[in-house]
Design a protein around this motif. Structure first.
Motif, mmCIF file in Angstrom:
data_model
loop_
_atom_site.group_PDB
_atom_site.id
_atom_site.type_symbol
_atom_site.label_atom_id
_atom_site.label_comp_id
_atom_site.label_asym_id
_atom_site.label_seq_id
_atom_site.Cartn_x
_atom_site.Cartn_y
_atom_site.Cartn_z
ATOM 1 N N ALA A 1 41.102 38.450 49.656
ATOM 2 C CA ALA A 1 41.079 38.681 48.132
ATOM 3 C C ALA A 1 39.636 39.108 47.574
ATOM 4 N N THR A 2 39.185 39.743 48.319
ATOM 5 C CA THR A 2 37.642 40.521 48.012
ATOM 6 C C THR A 2 38.249 41.694 46.989
ATOM 7 N N PRO A 3 37.189 42.291 46.383
ATOM 8 C CA PRO A 3 37.418 43.361 45.446
ATOM 9 C C PRO A 3 38.075 44.495 46.492
ATOM 10 N N ASP A 4 38.821 45.412 45.849
ATOM 11 C CA ASP A 4 39.704 46.391 46.219
ATOM 12 C C ASP A 4 39.047 47.111 47.616
ATOM 13 N N LYS A 5 37.818 47.687 47.208
ATOM 14 C CA LYS A 5 36.965 48.370 48.173
ATOM 15 C C LYS A 5 36.824 47.734 49.469
ATOM 16 N N PHE A 6 37.024 46.739 49.728
ATOM 17 C CA PHE A 6 36.809 45.967 51.192
ATOM 18 C C PHE A 6 37.998 45.587 52.022
ATOM 19 N N HIS A 7 39.207 45.985 51.085
ATOM 20 C CA HIS A 7 40.607 45.276 51.855
ATOM 21 C C HIS A 7 40.660 45.995 53.204
ATOM 22 N N ALA A 8 40.736 47.212 53.339
ATOM 23 C CA ALA A 8 41.071 48.039 54.465
ATOM 24 C C ALA A 8 40.149 47.482 55.605
ATOM 25 N N ALA B 1 54.940 33.237 40.757
ATOM 26 C CA ALA B 1 55.002 34.071 41.667
ATOM 27 C C ALA B 1 54.114 33.991 42.688
ATOM 28 N N TYR B 2 52.818 33.791 42.431
ATOM 29 C CA TYR B 2 51.672 33.813 43.471
ATOM 30 C C TYR B 2 52.116 32.382 44.407
ATOM 31 N N LEU B 3 52.673 31.320 43.875
ATOM 32 C CA LEU B 3 52.853 30.303 44.714
ATOM 33 C C LEU B 3 54.188 30.543 45.556
ATOM 34 N N ALA C 1 35.819 31.772 52.562
ATOM 35 C CA ALA C 1 34.489 32.531 52.780
ATOM 36 C C ALA C 1 34.286 33.452 51.735
ATOM 37 N N ASP C 2 33.113 33.837 51.249
ATOM 38 C CA ASP C 2 32.691 34.619 50.226
ATOM 39 C C ASP C 2 31.044 35.252 50.350
ATOM 40 N N VAL C 3 30.729 36.478 50.202
ATOM 41 C CA VAL C 3 29.523 36.796 50.160
ATOM 42 C C VAL C 3 28.368 36.059 49.532
ATOM 43 N N CYS D 1 46.981 40.323 52.413
ATOM 44 C CA CYS D 1 45.817 41.027 51.578
ATOM 45 C C CYS D 1 46.443 41.263 50.191
ATOM 46 N N GLU D 2 45.666 41.124 49.239
ATOM 47 C CA GLU D 2 45.601 41.292 47.808
ATOM 48 C C GLU D 2 45.960 43.033 47.782
ATOM 49 N N LYS D 3 46.636 43.507 46.679
ATOM 50 C CA LYS D 3 46.678 44.746 46.557
ATOM 51 C C LYS D 3 45.432 45.479 46.055
ATOM 52 N N PRO D 4 44.982 46.431 46.128
ATOM 53 C CA PRO D 4 45.776 47.577 46.901
ATOM 54 C C PRO D 4 45.576 47.366 48.353
ATOM 55 N N TYR E 1 44.800 52.073 40.882
ATOM 56 C CA TYR E 1 44.906 51.259 41.960
ATOM 57 C C TYR E 1 44.764 49.897 41.883
ATOM 58 N N ASN E 2 44.188 49.451 40.862
ATOM 59 C CA ASN E 2 43.850 48.202 40.414
ATOM 60 C C ASN E 2 45.278 47.378 39.549
ATOM 61 N N ASN E 3 45.693 48.288 38.765
ATOM 62 C CA ASN E 3 46.539 47.525 37.610
ATOM 63 C C ASN E 3 48.061 48.411 37.894
ATOM 64 N N ILE F 1 36.494 34.547 47.366
ATOM 65 C CA ILE F 1 36.984 33.254 46.393
ATOM 66 C C ILE F 1 36.734 33.518 44.954
ATOM 67 N N GLY F 2 36.948 34.548 44.469
ATOM 68 C CA GLY F 2 36.720 34.853 42.796
ATOM 69 C C GLY F 2 38.045 34.418 42.229
ATOM 70 N N GLU F 3 38.300 34.829 41.092
ATOM 71 C CA GLU F 3 39.462 34.432 40.232
ATOM 72 C C GLU F 3 40.785 34.466 41.135
ATOM 73 N N MET F 4 41.097 35.329 41.609
ATOM 74 C CA MET F 4 42.465 35.495 42.723
ATOM 75 C C MET F 4 42.512 34.591 43.767
ATOM 76 N N GLY F 5 41.291 34.804 44.529
ATOM 77 C CA GLY F 5 40.986 34.055 45.840
ATOM 78 C C GLY F 5 41.077 32.478 45.588
HETATM 79 N N1 NAD Z 1 47.803 40.376 42.509
HETATM 80 C C1 NAD Z 1 47.453 39.965 41.473
HETATM 81 O O1 NAD Z 1 48.094 40.080 40.506
HETATM 82 C C2 NAD Z 1 45.926 40.375 41.372
HETATM 83 C C3 NAD Z 1 45.271 39.804 40.049
HETATM 84 C C4 NAD Z 1 43.943 39.807 40.178
HETATM 85 C C5 NAD Z 1 43.073 40.426 41.197
HETATM 86 N N2 NAD Z 1 43.845 40.889 42.104
HETATM 87 C C6 NAD Z 1 43.070 41.446 43.318
HETATM 88 O O2 NAD Z 1 42.333 40.461 43.993
HETATM 89 C C7 NAD Z 1 41.255 41.129 44.675
HETATM 90 C C8 NAD Z 1 40.058 40.135 44.001
HETATM 91 O O3 NAD Z 1 40.082 40.252 42.469
HETATM 92 P P1 NAD Z 1 39.311 39.035 41.761
HETATM 93 O O4 NAD Z 1 39.927 39.255 40.253
HETATM 94 O O5 NAD Z 1 39.539 37.656 42.163
HETATM 95 O O6 NAD Z 1 37.647 39.513 41.827
HETATM 96 P P2 NAD Z 1 36.565 38.453 41.637
HETATM 97 O O7 NAD Z 1 35.378 39.348 41.186
HETATM 98 O O8 NAD Z 1 36.855 37.560 40.747
HETATM 99 O O9 NAD Z 1 36.442 37.998 43.142
HETATM 100 C C9 NAD Z 1 35.917 38.636 44.141
HETATM 101 C C10 NAD Z 1 35.167 37.713 45.126
HETATM 102 O O10 NAD Z 1 35.021 38.184 46.222
HETATM 103 C C11 NAD Z 1 33.559 38.076 46.735
HETATM 104 N N3 NAD Z 1 33.120 39.012 47.565
HETATM 105 C C12 NAD Z 1 32.895 40.556 46.965
HETATM 106 N N4 NAD Z 1 32.582 41.292 48.174
HETATM 107 C C13 NAD Z 1 32.949 40.517 49.505
HETATM 108 C C14 NAD Z 1 32.891 40.753 50.709
HETATM 109 N N5 NAD Z 1 32.510 41.947 51.344
HETATM 110 N N6 NAD Z 1 33.318 39.639 51.540
HETATM 111 C C15 NAD Z 1 33.451 38.338 50.983
HETATM 112 N N7 NAD Z 1 33.604 38.095 49.733
HETATM 113 C C16 NAD Z 1 33.202 39.159 48.917
HETATM 114 C C17 NAD Z 1 32.935 38.087 45.466
HETATM 115 O O11 NAD Z 1 31.496 37.182 45.653
HETATM 116 C C18 NAD Z 1 33.813 37.261 44.432
HETATM 117 O O12 NAD Z 1 33.730 35.888 44.831
HETATM 118 C C19 NAD Z 1 41.187 42.218 43.979
HETATM 119 O O13 NAD Z 1 41.378 43.245 45.155
HETATM 120 C C20 NAD Z 1 42.195 42.654 42.904
HETATM 121 O O14 NAD Z 1 42.701 43.818 42.843
HETATM 122 C C21 NAD Z 1 45.341 40.925 42.278
#
Ligand code: NAD
Length: 339
Positions: A73-80, A287-289, A35-37, A95-98, A175-177, A11-15
């Protein structure tokens, strides 16, 4: 009306934006939990969104039987790994990209999805942007003939803080952009990229080189049917969030992109000004909506997701080849790899 039970992980910016959309603007969905760590953040967002359930892990959230699908919507490394966990629990997934940050991880995730018989969509939301969607309709209608040249620019306004590079939680620039542009490059050209040649720089921020990242890149593309392309990415445009794409065909060209958030100019004695788009959450709000509405609708109606795991894999393969090209300073072939 039957509603799809959704749980959002990360539940960061994107989630948070996805959770807000699902809670308030997607009538066919029911936001069951987040859910969020960072458990306190999950609790706080749940309270803001007036829902009861917050969790500190995906596993905990998936125990809630009301959840039919997981939005990751966790950071990229946890998606898979999150995809594998959600798939094993029998949940459909957005799942968010990538899709992953390595090809073996991507294959492992797709195998888990296939084995569980669940559905997976990857968050390439630009495909839902009204301007890109209109461009695609015209390309499909043959208005520009055979696409010959693809050009795309993706510039973020403000560079990430150094801590973002140090944490290594997200993939590097490609990978991210750039991966958004790699997806557009496949989708709009209706062709596959076979070879890439990347040029990169850390010119204005040499300290990020030690984390394997770059501040800007241009990547030349070769397509299977003879078309060519070029994609520029830059993390620090300063003036605004600038995303533009041009598809040049045998009978014309389509240009997508505008810097203006408001189609108005403000004129005073000291000059003129325009309101520029400054963030992806503004530029791609619609687009997100539309993305999450379409995903939910397809899940409820037993339809396939519009952006597949295979799309995630193919865009990732282009990013992997671009990184190889950057490291080897030579053109690299795009391969899908294996587990
Ligand atoms: N589609 C888009 O345009 C777009 C835009 C921004 C971000 N994203 C993607 O969304 C994802 C999140 O980006 P963000 O900018 O919101 O990041 P962020 O750092 O703002 O948020 C990530 C959240 O995930 C939580 N987190 C970290 N590890 C976790 C885990 N193992 N389990 C549960 N929660 C965990 C963190 O506490 C944090 O709240 C990234 O993969 C990013 O590439 C996509």
């Amino acid at each position: 009306m039957r509603k799809l039970g959704v749980g959002v992980l990360g539940i960061g910016e994107m989630g948070k934006r996805h959770a807000e959309n699902i809670r308030r603007l997607v009538p066919e969905a029911h936001l069951v939990g987040v859910a969020d760590v960072a458990a306190e953040r999950a609790r706080q967002v749940a309270s803001e969104l007036e829902i009861e359930c917050s969790y500190r892990s995906l596993e905990e959230m998936l125990d809630n039987r009301e959840i039919e699908c997981a939005l990751i919507a966790t950071p990229d490394k946890f998606h898979a790994s999150a995809i594998q966990t959600a798939a094993a629990a029998g949940k459909d997934i957005l799942c968010e990209k990538p899709l992953a940050t390595t090809l073996p991880d991507a294959h492992a995730a797709l195998e888990a999805v296939a084995k569980a018989g669940v559905r997976l969509q990857i968050g390439f939301m630009r495909r839902y942007d009204p301007a890109y969607a209109a461009a695609m309709k015209r390309i499909e209608a043959g208005e520009i003939g055979e696409p010959v040249v693809f050009k795309s620019i993706g510039r973020d306004k403000d560079a990430p803080p150094l801590a973002a590079y140090q944490s290594k939680l997200n993939g590097m620039l490609f990978y991210n952009n750039t991966i958004h542009d790699f997806d557009l490059a496949r989708w709009l050209m209706r062709d596959e990229i076979t070879e890439v040649h990347a040029y990169t720089t850390v010119a204005i921020r040499p300290e990020i080189q030690q984390y394997g990242d770059v501040v800007a890149s241009v990547v030349n593309l070769n397509y299977s049917r003879g078309a060519i392309g070029n994609v520029e990415s830059y993390v620090q445009a300063v003036y605004g969030y600038d995303v533009r794409t041009e598809i040049v065909g045998s009978k014309g060209s389509i240009f997508v992109g505008s810097l203006q958030q408001t189609p108005a100019a403000f004129l005073t004695a000291s000059g003129s000004a325009q309101t520029l788009t400054d963030h992806y959450l503004t530029r791609f709000a619609d687009a997100y909506l539309a993305e999450v509405r379409d995903f939910v609708h397809n899940m409820l109606n037993d339809s396939p997701p519009r952006v597949s795991g295979e799309d995630g894999l193919k865009a990732l393969a282009v990013a992997v080849a671009a990184e190889s090209s950057h490291l080897q300073a030579q053109p690299c072939t795009v391969t899908l790899g294996s587990r």
